[in-house]
Each structure stands twice: as C-alpha cells, then as structure tokens.
Design an enzyme around this catalytic site. Structure first.
Site, PDB file in Angstrom:
ATOM      1  N   THR A 324      -0.872   9.296   5.175  1.00 53.56           N
ATOM      2  CA  THR A 324      -1.431   7.854   5.447  1.00 53.56           C
ATOM      3  C   THR A 324      -2.350   7.809   6.831  1.00 53.56           C
ATOM      4  O   THR A 324      -2.161   8.665   7.733  1.00 53.56           O
ATOM      5  CB  THR A 324      -0.244   6.891   5.598  1.00 53.56           C
ATOM      6  OG1 THR A 324       0.503   7.018   6.885  1.00 53.56           O
ATOM      7  CG2 THR A 324       0.455   7.088   4.211  1.00 53.56           C
ATOM      8  N   CYS A 325      -2.971   6.716   6.962  1.00 47.15           N
ATOM      9  CA  CYS A 325      -3.614   6.162   8.037  1.00 47.15           C
ATOM     10  C   CYS A 325      -2.883   5.848   9.396  1.00 47.15           C
ATOM     11  O   CYS A 325      -3.264   4.677   9.909  1.00 47.15           O
ATOM     12  CB  CYS A 325      -4.859   5.531   7.971  1.00 47.15           C
ATOM     13  SG  CYS A 325      -5.718   6.103   6.466  1.00 47.15           S
ATOM     14  N   ASP A 326      -1.485   6.129   9.478  1.00 45.33           N
ATOM     15  CA  ASP A 326      -0.788   5.772  10.315  1.00 45.33           C
ATOM     16  C   ASP A 326      -0.352   6.692  11.299  1.00 45.33           C
ATOM     17  O   ASP A 326       0.205   7.654  10.910  1.00 45.33           O
ATOM     18  CB  ASP A 326       0.537   4.972   9.757  1.00 45.33           C
ATOM     19  CG  ASP A 326       1.300   4.333  11.026  1.00 45.33           C
ATOM     20  OD1 ASP A 326       1.501   3.041  10.719  1.00 45.33           O
ATOM     21  OD2 ASP A 326       1.846   4.825  11.860  1.00 45.33           O
ATOM     22  N   ASN A 367      -1.412   1.960   2.256  1.00 45.53           N
ATOM     23  CA  ASN A 367      -2.435   2.819   2.137  1.00 45.53           C
ATOM     24  C   ASN A 367      -2.755   2.970   0.756  1.00 45.53           C
ATOM     25  O   ASN A 367      -3.543   4.203   0.513  1.00 45.53           O
ATOM     26  CB  ASN A 367      -2.381   4.198   2.755  1.00 45.53           C
ATOM     27  CG  ASN A 367      -3.121   4.087   4.021  1.00 45.53           C
ATOM     28  OD1 ASN A 367      -3.213   4.952   4.866  1.00 45.53           O
ATOM     29  ND2 ASN A 367      -4.033   2.917   4.646  1.00 45.53           N
TER      30      ASN A 367
END
Ligand SMILES: *Cc1c(COP(=O)(O)O)cnc(C)c1O
Length: 377
Positions: A324-326, A367
């Site tokens: 994910t984009c975290d 996401n």
C-alpha cells in the site's frame, strides 16, 4: 508448510495474497493441548480467528469458546455451541450487548471495574462473573497489560459488589500477554488467584473458577521457546502446589497456539528495488502487508518465517514491505530478512504460522486492496 497445504497450493494455485488453514492441524493442536493440560477446560479465544469452519471444527472436537462481542458469540451459536460453553470475556461491553448475550443464554461474564459490575447487574441479573486481575506481561511479544485487569487488591471488593448486586461471583482470571514465552508468568497469576481465593473466603465468597487466559506461544522460528508440554506441566504443578486438595475449575483461553501453526499465507513479490536514498538497502515489496492482515508485524513484534519458492543460492539482507501507499506498511526494516539475491517480481513467498491474528486484522480495502482471502481445508 505441511503436505496437505502444499498439495492444496499445487492443485488450486489460488490467487495471492491468501491464507490457507489446515483444519486437521487445528484439531491436532487442540487435542494436544487438551492432553497436556487435562486439568483445564479449553475456551478457544475466538478473536484469534473466527472463521466458521474453524469454530465448527473446534466445536466438534469438544472445545468451549471465549468471545468478546455479539458477533463472536453469534458465530459460536451458529456452529451449534451450547451457550453455557461460551464466555463473554471482554471486560468492556455495551449494556445492550450484555442484555443480548444474557437473552441468548450466555452465563459467564468477565469484569474488571465497578462500572462493568453495575452494567452486568442491571442487564444480566444473576449472571456468573469472574474478575480479571492485571498481572505482569514481561516476556510477551504482544503484551496486553495496562488496558485490562484490576489491581489484585481491587478484585475482592469488586466481587463483593457483584454479589450484593445480585450477580454470582465465580472466580478470577488473568492474561499474561500474547506470545508469552515464560511459564513463570502464569505461575505468578496462579499464586495471586490462590491468595485471593483465601481473601474471598474470609469475605464470605466461595470462588471455584480460575481462568488462566491465553498467551501460549507459537514457534515462529526466530527464537527459542519452551515446549508446550513443559510450559503446561509447570503451570499445572503451580495449580497443585497453590490450591492443594481444593482444586478449582480451571479455564484456559488459547487462541494463537490453537490456530497459528495451522495457517500459511501465500503472497507474491510485486517489486524489488535497490534504494540508495538514506540507507542503501534492498527493498522487497509483497502483495500482503500491514493492512492486508499482518498487523502483528507492528514494531516487528512477530517475525514470520518467509520462504521463497524455487530460489536457492546466495542471500541478501532485505527490507520487507507491503503493497500500500502508506509508509507504515513496512513489515521488517530494523532486523533485515535474508532473502534470495535473485528474488524477482512474481516469485511466490509463503509466510508460515499465520493462522492466527491475520484475516480479521486485514483492512476492508485500504488503497483498493481486498481483505485477505481465506481457505479452510
Ligand atoms: C487475546 C486473548 C486470548 C488469546 O490469547 P492468545 O495469545 O491468542 O492465546 C485469551 N484471552 C483473552 C481475554 C484475550 O484477550
């Protein structure tokens, strides 16, 4: 990975990421604990993995259940479990949930505060209650201290309050934290219980239940842990020493130890990147991560065993991250994982001993990644 799960992967080739749980192994783990601790009744901690197939399997094996919410209770009832074999073990419950559970026939409830005693008295009159005391959690990889449990000195006044309010004081419980590797922690809890049983008797309350909680460890492979047999023998001996001829009924609530070792997550490498900014490190991104069910990698508390299919040869230290984009979605970066030097996108990576505390921790779709797919075989 056992042969049954290996064959399932070979035959079905399920899309990744997914969790596969071998129900025979679950039943085997249950039977083994039961044999090693004949002195205790097992109340499987549903939160570890509440899949209906799993609850059905354990119910058939004779297990009882520790539930924390109406949904967990419902899952047990749906599997045909008698309500008298389900405890409502959460010490923080809504009044309406208590009322609902009592109406469904649940008889045993946990408390650790005056507010909860009063709520139970009002919404489940006559219910049996046990008081959870706080004990040391040192040695646990996933501690549960602080949030739950009253001080030992508060326990008897709480049970007296419960009695005066029309509840039935049944006993005491404690929880030594999850993935606890020191049997001594349970022995300390047992010592407290024995001392408090005496105090209760002097206060005119006869207790007959000791709930030693869960916390029994799984061998993840990164550390030496004592064998289950020796841990349970040590705890059983403490019960004998502390309670002598007046043995109370003993409950234990294993979750991880019942289902952890029965599950394997299959994942795929999405990207391999040599980062030079800051620390020069190789990053391996998997299609499963912190938000896909691997919540217990927080603080690198649980270090799962990773295996890469079909690669041998030299290894290279790697950061392991999720998709994910975290930026919190990094599984391991303080202690790097040795992964094959030639690992590449598309490679299958299996994570062992992932049957507990994974599926229900997966986000509903952060996401756009779906919750973890699960198969029970
Ligand atoms: C989480 C929990 C358990 C199960 O713990 P494991 O470490 O999975 O054995 C048992 N009892 C209570 C009260 C819990 O909160």
């Amino acid at each position: 990975m056992n042969a049954k799960i290996e064959q399932f992967f070979a035959r079905e080739n399920p899309p990744t990421p997914c969790l596969v749980v071998d129900l025979d192994q679950v039943a085997g783990n249950y039977a083994q604990m039961k044999t090693m601790a004949t002195w205790a009744d097992i109340f499987y901690a549903v939160k570890a993995n509440p899949a209906p197939q799993l609850i059905g399997c354990l119910a058939a094996a004779g297990s009882s259940f520790d539930a924390a919410s109406p949904a967990e209770i419902e899952a047990c009832l749906a599997a045909g479990v008698d309500p008298t074999r389900i405890s409502f073990g959460n010490t923080v419950k809504k009044a309406k949930d208590i009322m609902w559970a009592a109406a469904r026939g649940i008889e045993l409830f946990a408390v650790d505060s005056e507010g909860e005693v009063d709520k139970l008295a009002a919404n489940a009159p006559g219910a049996r209650v046990f008081c959870r005391i706080a004990v040391a959690n040192d040695g646990a990889r996933w501690p549960l201290s602080r949030k739950f449990g009253c001080g030992p000195d508060e326990a008897i006044p709480l049970l007296e309050r419960a009695k005066h309010a029309g509840l039935r004081p049944a006993g005491l419980s404690f929880h030594v934290g999850s993935q606890q590797t020191e049997a001594q922690r349970w022995c300390e809890g047992v010592n407290w219980c024995a001392a408090l049983f005496d105090r209760a008797r002097r206060a005119g309350i006869e207790l007959d239940l000791v709930n030693i909680g869960g916390g029994f460890p799984v061998h993840y492979g990164d550390e030496q842990i004592p064998g289950m047999a020796s841990m349970l023998e040590t705890i059983g001996r403490a019960m004998l020493e502390m309670f002598g001829d007046a043995q109370p009924r003993v409950l234990m609530e294993p979750g991880r130890a019942i289902v952890g070792s029965a599950g394997v997550i299959r994942s795929e490498v999405v990207l391999v990147a040599d980062r030079t900014y800051g620390l020069a490190q190789r990053w391996v991104y998997l299609d499963v991560g912190r938000y896909g069910g691997l919540a217990e990698t927080e603080g690198e508390a649980i270090r799962y065993r990773l295996e890469v299919a079909g690669r041998k040869g030299p290894m290279k230290p790697s950061v392991v991250a999720g998709p994910t984009c975290d930026s919190h979605d990094v599984l391991y970066e303080n202690i790097l994982y040795d992964l094959p030097a030639d690992i590449a996108p598309g490679d299958i990576v299996t994570l062992s001993d992932t049957g507990a505390y994974t599926t229900t921790y997966a986000s509903v779709g952060f996401n756009g990644f779906a919750p973890l797919e699960e198969y029970y075989i």
